[in-house]
Write a protein that holds these residues in place. Structure first.
Motif, PDB file in Angstrom:
ATOM      1  N   TYR A 210       0.832  -1.199   0.000  1.00  0.00           N
ATOM      2  CA  TYR A 210       0.000   0.000   0.000  1.00  0.00           C
ATOM      3  C   TYR A 210       0.876   1.263   0.000  1.00  0.00           C
ATOM      4  O   TYR A 210       1.813   1.383   0.792  1.00  0.00           O
ATOM      5  N   GLU A 211       0.560   2.171  -0.908  1.00  0.00           N
ATOM      6  CA  GLU A 211       1.262   3.437  -1.090  1.00  0.00           C
ATOM      7  C   GLU A 211       2.719   3.278  -1.524  1.00  0.00           C
ATOM      8  O   GLU A 211       3.529   4.190  -1.408  1.00  0.00           O
ATOM      9  N   LYS A 222      -5.953   1.686  -4.757  1.00  0.00           N
ATOM     10  CA  LYS A 222      -6.528   1.502  -3.424  1.00  0.00           C
ATOM     11  C   LYS A 222      -7.756   0.604  -3.498  1.00  0.00           C
ATOM     12  O   LYS A 222      -7.985  -0.240  -2.613  1.00  0.00           O
ATOM     13  N   CYS A 246       0.881  -0.732   8.157  1.00  0.00           N
ATOM     14  CA  CYS A 246       0.359   0.624   8.212  1.00  0.00           C
ATOM     15  C   CYS A 246      -1.081   0.579   8.713  1.00  0.00           C
ATOM     16  O   CYS A 246      -1.718  -0.485   8.742  1.00  0.00           O
ATOM     17  N   GLU A 247      -1.574   1.716   9.115  1.00  0.00           N
ATOM     18  CA  GLU A 247      -2.910   1.791   9.712  1.00  0.00           C
ATOM     19  C   GLU A 247      -3.992   1.315   8.747  1.00  0.00           C
ATOM     20  O   GLU A 247      -4.926   0.605   9.139  1.00  0.00           O
ATOM     21  N   PHE A 248      -3.877   1.674   7.467  1.00  0.00           N
ATOM     22  CA  PHE A 248      -4.881   1.287   6.475  1.00  0.00           C
ATOM     23  C   PHE A 248      -4.992  -0.230   6.363  1.00  0.00           C
ATOM     24  O   PHE A 248      -6.097  -0.790   6.365  1.00  0.00           O
ATOM     25  N   ASP A 251      -6.370  -1.914   9.571  1.00  0.00           N
ATOM     26  CA  ASP A 251      -7.812  -1.707   9.699  1.00  0.00           C
ATOM     27  C   ASP A 251      -8.572  -2.557   8.673  1.00  0.00           C
ATOM     28  O   ASP A 251      -9.625  -3.122   8.979  1.00  0.00           O
ATOM     29  N   LEU A 252      -8.016  -2.651   7.480  1.00  0.00           N
ATOM     30  CA  LEU A 252      -8.652  -3.422   6.410  1.00  0.00           C
ATOM     31  C   LEU A 252      -8.774  -4.900   6.785  1.00  0.00           C
ATOM     32  O   LEU A 252      -9.773  -5.559   6.473  1.00  0.00           O
TER      33      LEU A 252
END
Length: 310
Positions: A210-211, A222, A246-248, A251-252
Motif C-alpha cells: 500500500y502506497e 486503493k 500501516c494503519e490502512f 484496519d482493512l
C-alpha cells in the motif's frame, strides 16, 4: 533454490519466516502475486501448485524457462552485453512487446515465387508459428536482461553494473526442472482465486504494498487493495498474506490474524545501515499453532483476529 532474477518486494530474506507460518497441511498451493518466485523456489514442490503474476513479462519468462530452457540459453548468448544503449534496446522491445523481424516479409515473397498456392499457405503458417514461438523466447530474454541491467531491478533506468549472462545458465536448468509440474498463469488476482479456491487450497499472496505501488509496473489501486480483502473474506481455503505495516492495512484486515515484524530495508541500505521496514503477515488461520514457530522477543507482535480452524 534462488530465483533467476531479483524483483521489487522479493522475499528472499524472510522466506524461512514465511514457510514456518504455512498451514501444516493443504492439497494445493497457489502463489497469486508470484513476482520473482523467491518463495516458490525456496520450498519443496507441491503435487499441485500454481505460479501467477498479472505482469505478462514475468509469466512469459518463467513459461519459456520451464518449456524451452535451451532456446532461452541460446537466445541469451554467451557474452555479456553491458551498456546504456543495449539496455535502452531491451526497454524498447518490452515496451512494444515484440521483436521486429526485418526478414520475414522478404522470406514470404520468396515462398510466393517458388511454391504453389496450396504449398504457400502451409509453409507460411509454419513460418508464422515458428516466429510466434521465437517471439516468446526473445521477449523472455529481453525482459531478463532488462531486469538484470536495470537499477534495483526496476526496469526503468540503467544500473551501470556489469553482469555476465553465463552465471544464469545453471539457474535456468534448475528452474526449468523445478517448474516442470507447476501451472503458470497470467490472471487478475480475483479471477485466479475464484478459479483455484477449494477447501484444501492454500494461497500465498504478496501484493504491491500500500502506497508503494509506484515501484511496480502493473497498476494496483486503493480499490484493488479493498477488492483483494473482499475476495479473501469469501475464501474456502486458507491464505497467508504479506503486506507493509500501516494503519490502512491493519484496519482493512482487522478481522484476521495479523503478525507484525521489522526487517532490514534493502532500498535504503546503502544510505542507512540500520534502516528497518515494518511488515505484517496476515492469515485466516492461526499460524502460531505450527509447532516450528518460536516467538522471538522484540521481533513479533501478534494481534488476534477471529479464530479459524487450522
Amino acid at each position: 533454490m534462488n530465483s533467476l532474477i531479483s524483483w521489487v518486494g522479493g522475499k528472499k530474506s524472510i522466506r524461512d519466516l514465511i514457510y514456518a507460518r504455512f498451514p501444516q497441511s493443504y492439497g494445493r498451493y497457489i502463489e497469486v502475486f508470484g513476482g520473482g518466485g523467491w518463495v516458490l523456489f525456496g520450498k519443496k514442490p507441491d503435487k499441485f501448485e500454481v505460479y501467477n503474476d498479472f505482469n505478462n513479462n514475468l509469466s512469459n519468462m518463467f513459461a519459456v524457462v520451464r518449456d524451452q530452457p535451451l532456446a532461452f540459453i541460446q537466445e541469451l548468448g554467451y557474452l555479456p552485453e553491458n551498456g546504456r544503449n543495449i539496455f535502452n534496446l531491451y526497454k524498447e522491445i518490452i515496451t512494444k512487446q515484440r521483436v521486429e523481424d526485418k526478414f520475414l516479409q522478404e522470406e514470404m515473397e520468396k515462398v510466393k515465387v517458388y511454391f504453389t498456392e496450396l504449398q504457400q499457405e502451409e509453409i507460411m503458417e509454419i513460418m508464422k508459428q515458428e516466429r510466434i514461438e521465437k517471439q516468446d523466447v526473445k521477449l523472455a530474454v529481453a525482459f531478463f536482461k532488462l531486469v538484470r541491467y536495470s537499477y534495483g531491478s526496476g526496469c526503468k533506468t540503467f544500473g551501470c553494473r556489469p553482469y555476465d549472462v553465463r552465471k544464469a545458465f545453471n539457474t535456468v536448468w534448475q528452474i526449468s526442472d523445478r517448474l516442470a509440474n507447476t501451472v503458470i498463469e497470467n490472471k487478475d488476482f480475483e479471477a485466479l482465486i475464484i478459479q483455484y479456491d477449494r477447501s484444501d487450497a492454500f494461497f500465498y499472496l504478496d501484493p504491491p504494498y500500500y502506497e508503494t505501488e509506484g515501484h511496480y509496473s502493473v497498476v494496483f489501486t486503493k480499490e484493488d487493495h479493498i477488492r483483494l480483502r473482499n475476495t479473501l473474506k469469501k475464501l474456502q481455503g486458507k491464505f497467508l498474506l504479506s503486506y507493509n505495516d500501516c494503519e490502512f492495512i491493519r484496519d482493512l484486515y482487522k478481522d484476521f490474524y495479523i503478525e507484525g515484524f521489522s526487517r532490514i530495508n534493502n532500498m535504503a541500505l546503502r544510505y542507512d545501515k540500520s534502516s528497518q521496514f515494518p511488515e505484517v503477515l496476515i492469515s485466516n488461520y492461526n499460524p502460531m499453532k505450527n509447532s516450528g514457530i518460536q516467538k522471538q522477543l522484540d521481533l513479533f507482535e501478534q494481534d488476534g483476529g477471529d479464530e479459524n480452524d487450522e
